[in-house]
Design an enzyme around this catalytic site. Sequence first.
Site, PDB file in Angstrom:
ATOM      1  N   TYR B 170      94.966  30.733  -0.116  1.00  0.00           N
ATOM      2  CA  TYR B 170      95.338  31.971   0.613  1.00  0.00           C
ATOM      3  C   TYR B 170      96.755  32.119   1.321  1.00  0.00           C
ATOM      4  O   TYR B 170      96.736  33.124   1.793  1.00  0.00           O
ATOM      5  CB  TYR B 170      93.941  32.239   1.154  1.00  0.00           C
ATOM      6  CG  TYR B 170      93.142  33.114   0.769  1.00  0.00           C
ATOM      7  CD1 TYR B 170      93.304  34.330   0.292  1.00  0.00           C
ATOM      8  CD2 TYR B 170      91.919  32.582   0.290  1.00  0.00           C
ATOM      9  CE1 TYR B 170      92.372  35.279  -0.313  1.00  0.00           C
ATOM     10  CE2 TYR B 170      91.065  33.352  -0.705  1.00  0.00           C
ATOM     11  CZ  TYR B 170      91.210  34.680  -0.909  1.00  0.00           C
ATOM     12  OH  TYR B 170      90.216  35.665  -1.518  1.00  0.00           O
ATOM     13  N   GLU B 256      71.422   9.583  -8.936  1.00  0.00           N
ATOM     14  CA  GLU B 256      72.033  10.726  -9.363  1.00  0.00           C
ATOM     15  C   GLU B 256      71.663  12.168  -8.714  1.00  0.00           C
ATOM     16  O   GLU B 256      72.380  13.036  -8.648  1.00  0.00           O
ATOM     17  CB  GLU B 256      71.868  10.954 -11.020  1.00  0.00           C
ATOM     18  CG  GLU B 256      72.272  12.194 -11.657  1.00  0.00           C
ATOM     19  CD  GLU B 256      72.149  12.266 -13.200  1.00  0.00           C
ATOM     20  OE1 GLU B 256      71.669  11.316 -13.715  1.00  0.00           O
ATOM     21  OE2 GLU B 256      72.156  13.211 -13.734  1.00  0.00           O
ATOM     22  N   ASP B 308      69.543   9.993 -14.539  1.00  0.00           N
ATOM     23  CA  ASP B 308      68.537  10.241 -15.824  1.00  0.00           C
ATOM     24  C   ASP B 308      69.300   9.529 -17.073  1.00  0.00           C
ATOM     25  O   ASP B 308      70.325   9.131 -17.334  1.00  0.00           O
ATOM     26  CB  ASP B 308      69.094  11.926 -15.926  1.00  0.00           C
ATOM     27  CG  ASP B 308      68.344  12.723 -15.088  1.00  0.00           C
ATOM     28  OD1 ASP B 308      67.543  12.274 -14.235  1.00  0.00           O
ATOM     29  OD2 ASP B 308      68.831  13.980 -14.953  1.00  0.00           O
TER      30      ASP B 308
END
Lengths: 427, 427
Positions: B170, B256, B308
């Site tokens: 910006y 995780e 997982d």
Amino acid sequence: MADKKQKQKQKQKRRRSDSDDESELPFKSILKPDPAILETLKKLLLATTTASSSASKPLTLSDLNLSASCREVADLSLSSVQSTIETLILQVTHSILSGNGFGFQVPSRSSSNQLYVPELDRIVLKDKATLRPFAHMSSVRKTTITTKILALIHQLCLKSIHVTKRDLFYTDVKLFQDQTQSDAVLDDVACMLGCTRSNLNVIASEKGVVVGRLIFSDNGDMIDCTKMGMGGKAIPPNIDRVGDMTSDALFILLVEKDAAYIRLAEDRFYNRFPCIIVTAKGQPDVATRLFLRKMKMELKLPVLALVDSDPYGLKILSVYGCGSKNMSYDSANLTTPDIKWLGIRPSDLDKYNIPEQCRLPMTEQDIKTGKDLLEEDFVKKNPGWVEELNLMVKTKQKAEIQALSTFGFQYLSEVYLPLKLQQKDWL
Amino acid sequence: MADKKQKQKQKQKRRRSDSDDESELPFKSILKPDPAILETLKKLLLATTTASSSASKPLTLSDLNLSASCREVADLSLSSVQSTIETLILQVTHSILSGNGFGFQVPSRSSSNQLYVPELDRIVLKDKATLRPFAHMSSVRKTTITTKILALIHQLCLKSIHVTKRDLFYTDVKLFQDQTQSDAVLDDVACMLGCTRSNLNVIASEKGVVVGRLIFSDNGDMIDCTKMGMGGKAIPPNIDRVGDMTSDALFILLVEKDAAYIRLAEDRFYNRFPCIIVTAKGQPDVATRLFLRKMKMELKLPVLALVDSDPYGLKILSVYGCGSKNMSYDSANLTTPDIKWLGIRPSDLDKYNIPEQCRLPMTEQDIKTGKDLLEEDFVKKNPGWVEELNLMVKTKQKAEIQALSTFGFQYLSEVYLPLKLQQKDWL
């Protein structure tokens, strides 16, 4: 000539940083000394405390004679939830033993059953409910799921532990099939029992952070949020283990996005203007909404919101302020009354001379969302908001909080926010 | 008969909860008392400390005679970054004054310029670089952007503040046009200056949280992570203000997902088995990767990962362990060596009798990702991982950590993890 020198000296005095471009910052010169701004904030705090003590008890559905036609849940203790489940299951057992089978009366959470109550300034649920009989082809699965969820919640009460929706789902994948089914019944169960979803000890992932002039207890540990460095304290996922809030802040600054939060935390803005800074990093999650409400209620502080100047910024403000449709049954516990819209407001774009290239054109979808918001009751009741939103839709321009970085990285904390506070420029 | 009673008594003794279904939990009966498990962990810690002190100095590119053909950045102080920029700009000025115009030598970050070095067990950048001349149609914009970014970073050095990538963008939207352009040049600039991206004081949004047996300082404030309630401490976005780490933990548990983190935090797992629990809530962000590495390096603790059982779990492990391609120039600072894969591993699905309905079928994309991973060097060098991944691809089944909730919400903290630790069941 002497006059000019005098002015320059004053300018130098005002500089807070040793960098030499600071004094050139737009509007910096009209900033009053901090004590003057602090006076303004003290007046705001006084007005807020007076208002909340004179109104002493917030309006309820029964004050409005709506308790028969509307439904709201209460904040129940774990043991109340447990005994309510036990009573319910006892009724079920009686019904089965008398040969009538069983079913549950489930409040409807559809949008046709929702109502915005202007006096309360939030969405509530009307009183429609449907019977969910076990002995019916169309409802046997849902009734079974409901029973299973009741059993699981009862287990959580006994063990006094919290789990996520995902954990619940995995206890019986065969029955639930997919998580949307167990999630939906979870909200049904909260409505049925007349308690909040948090009371069920089922929590969502934590997202929010808090920093600044706040001390509170999280699961028995005392947390001093002025001593949380730049990272801040993660807002606990379970509000029922949060307590003992104390603060010497003059206001709460609710920030939409992480980037602005980081700027304010690093600059320790809360030490210059005593405040508590809180953000959910985008969409408000349940934990942050509960935390904000708890702060507001216990500390009686004014809440000023800093969001992007786009329809979603206002939408986020509305979720904090008057709730989401999906959880309207619990709006009393999830919403924070009287949040002021500090910025970035559409009128700020011109007022602060945000350069054209830092403004973004609104998409068709943005404009539609903006127009839809204009029809919402919570916007309509605030003429200032309507005016701002009309301006946004008319100019078709939006801007992020970060757009202020165009005047320097610390413009937000050094000029924009102090000036907003000085000018009481909130709606 | 007496024998049976004796056994029952033992069973009762082992119970940690007053609920009566606990003793039925699969495999709970083979759990040894906690002190035995703690012994196992102490041995692991000793082995880790010995290994890291005997290897005393980690291998570098120059040890491998690769320093000429490969490139790595160093962790520079703010003042070094500042003076490096000043030297560079001085060269540019000289070049312009001698009538030669100017340009920058920019290291290539394309995938063809990347190399996995097995001895280092991470991805590094090769030495290809391209000239980015100002006086050339095809590179004038990029050279201008590079100069602007250098100027902005120099400003950050002078003020000693941190900003986000979005803030940088910006400052000059007209020049950068969109954020991907300023982001890309930011990485170029880090490579050019030979420092890490964190050294540039440009930070990403914080995502991670940490809880457990760790004390550290964040921007001057001392944080005790055993006293952070259930919410934990948000990992600071700026690693350079993190220091003074001390701990009596035996290991670091890298998780995780948030749901498992919440379970372990609420159960205060770190008090039963002294450890530090950390999560990035999904994809590892730079702040969490830096924080994990710093803990590993300063505290010399073993790191055990709970992810997982799907290709993405292993992928996440690999990003922590050997880095992402996008930031390979900084792999030395971002990666944590020797992370052990604790679970959920594909072989656990049968070993722990995870019911069929809690396993999910892998999609075509999952299977492809799994097969691609089998070709990756970091997997190949670990035969145990190859075996597990082959099993996953063969059975075409995956499972989340939450699948363990099928045996009860606290199965993860009460049985699965303790048993894993007891059996040294990591790879």
